[in-house]
Design an enzyme around this catalytic site. Sequence first.
Site, PDB file in Angstrom:
ATOM      1  N   ASP A 157       0.855  -1.191   0.000  1.00  0.00           N
ATOM      2  CA  ASP A 157       0.000   0.000   0.000  1.00  0.00           C
ATOM      3  C   ASP A 157       0.889   1.238   0.000  1.00  0.00           C
ATOM      4  OD1 ASP A 157      -2.980   0.981   0.750  1.00  0.00           O
ATOM      5  OD2 ASP A 157      -1.520   2.201   1.819  1.00  0.00           O
ATOM      6  N   ASP A 159      -2.271   9.648  -9.907  1.00  0.00           N
ATOM      7  CA  ASP A 159      -2.309   8.592 -10.924  1.00  0.00           C
ATOM      8  C   ASP A 159      -0.914   8.314 -11.478  1.00  0.00           C
ATOM      9  OD1 ASP A 159      -5.017   8.381 -10.601  1.00  0.00           O
ATOM     10  OD2 ASP A 159      -5.534   9.508 -12.413  1.00  0.00           O
ATOM     11  N   GLU A 169      -4.783   2.578  -4.032  1.00  0.00           N
ATOM     12  CA  GLU A 169      -3.323   2.562  -3.923  1.00  0.00           C
ATOM     13  C   GLU A 169      -2.795   1.216  -3.462  1.00  0.00           C
ATOM     14  OE1 GLU A 169      -4.812   4.478  -0.023  1.00  0.00           O
ATOM     15  OE2 GLU A 169      -5.458   4.234  -2.098  1.00  0.00           O
ATOM     16  N   ASN A 207      -2.739  12.933  -3.175  1.00  0.00           N
ATOM     17  CA  ASN A 207      -3.891  13.371  -3.962  1.00  0.00           C
ATOM     18  C   ASN A 207      -4.394  14.742  -3.522  1.00  0.00           C
ATOM     19  OD1 ASN A 207      -4.279  11.368  -5.898  1.00  0.00           O
ATOM     20  ND2 ASN A 207      -5.518  10.090  -4.566  1.00  0.00           N
TER      21      ASN A 207
END
Length: 252
Positions: free
Chosen positions: A118, A135, A161, A126
Site C-alpha cells: 500500500d 495517478d 493505492e 492526492n
Amino acid sequence: MSERNIAWAVRVGASVTMLVLLCVVTPVYLWIRTYGEIDGKAAMTFAIALPLTITPTLSVIMLRTRLKVYRLAEENFRIAHMDELTGLPNRRAYFEGARQLQARADFTGRLFFCAIADVDDFKRVNDTRGHDVGDHVLREIAALLNTRAPDDCIVARLGGEEFALAGIFASEAEASEAFDRLVAQVAGTSVQIGGGRLSVTISLGYCCGPRMTEISTLLSRADRALYVAKNFGKNRVMGFEAADAGTEADAA
C-alpha cells in the site's frame, strides 16, 4: 466445445451453404431464362468460373469475420483482466494467476506467498498534488514493482493505492528479503513530477500460503500484516505470523 460455439458454427455453416447455393444457382437460372438451355461449353465455364469466383470471395469474408472475432475476444480479455490505469493485471487476473502459482508451488515442494503493498500517505499526495499526480505516482510504482519483482512472482493492482503480489520462494527468509528489496527500491526511487521529484514509500504485508488455502484468506492475512506495518511506522515489511504475535503481545 461449448453449446454457444456449436450454435455459432451451425449458423455460420448454414449461412455459407445458402450463400454458395445462391451464388451458383442464380447465374445458372439467369442463363437458362435468357438462352433456354445450357450447352457443354457454358456448363464447363460455369463449373470452372463459379468456384474460382466464389471460393476466394467467401474465404476473404470469413477471414475478416474471424479476425474481427479474435480482436473482440482479445479486447474483452484485456478489459476483464487488466487494470486500465497501470497496465498491471487486475484483481480477477491476480486470483487466477495466484492459484496457478499456488498449484505449482505444491507440485515443486516450494513455498507460496501472498502479499499486499500500500502506498504510504497516498491521500495526502492526492490532496496536495492533485489526482493527476496521484495517478502518475501509481503508474510509476506499478512499473517499478512489475520490473523489480522476483521471478515466479506476479504483481497486480487491487484498486486504489493497493497492489497485490504472489510468488514462489524456497523459504520465508528468501520471500522476506525479496519483499524488503522491493520496499527499499520504491523508497530509493523518487517519482518525477512537474515541479521536481516526489519521494514515495510503500508498506507491505505478506503471509505464507499453506496448500489448498483460499487466496482470499491469504490476502486477508497479508492485509492484517500490512495494517501492523503501517502502525509500526510505514515504509516496512511485516509477515503475518510476526504481526499476529505482536498483536497478541500488545493485547496481553
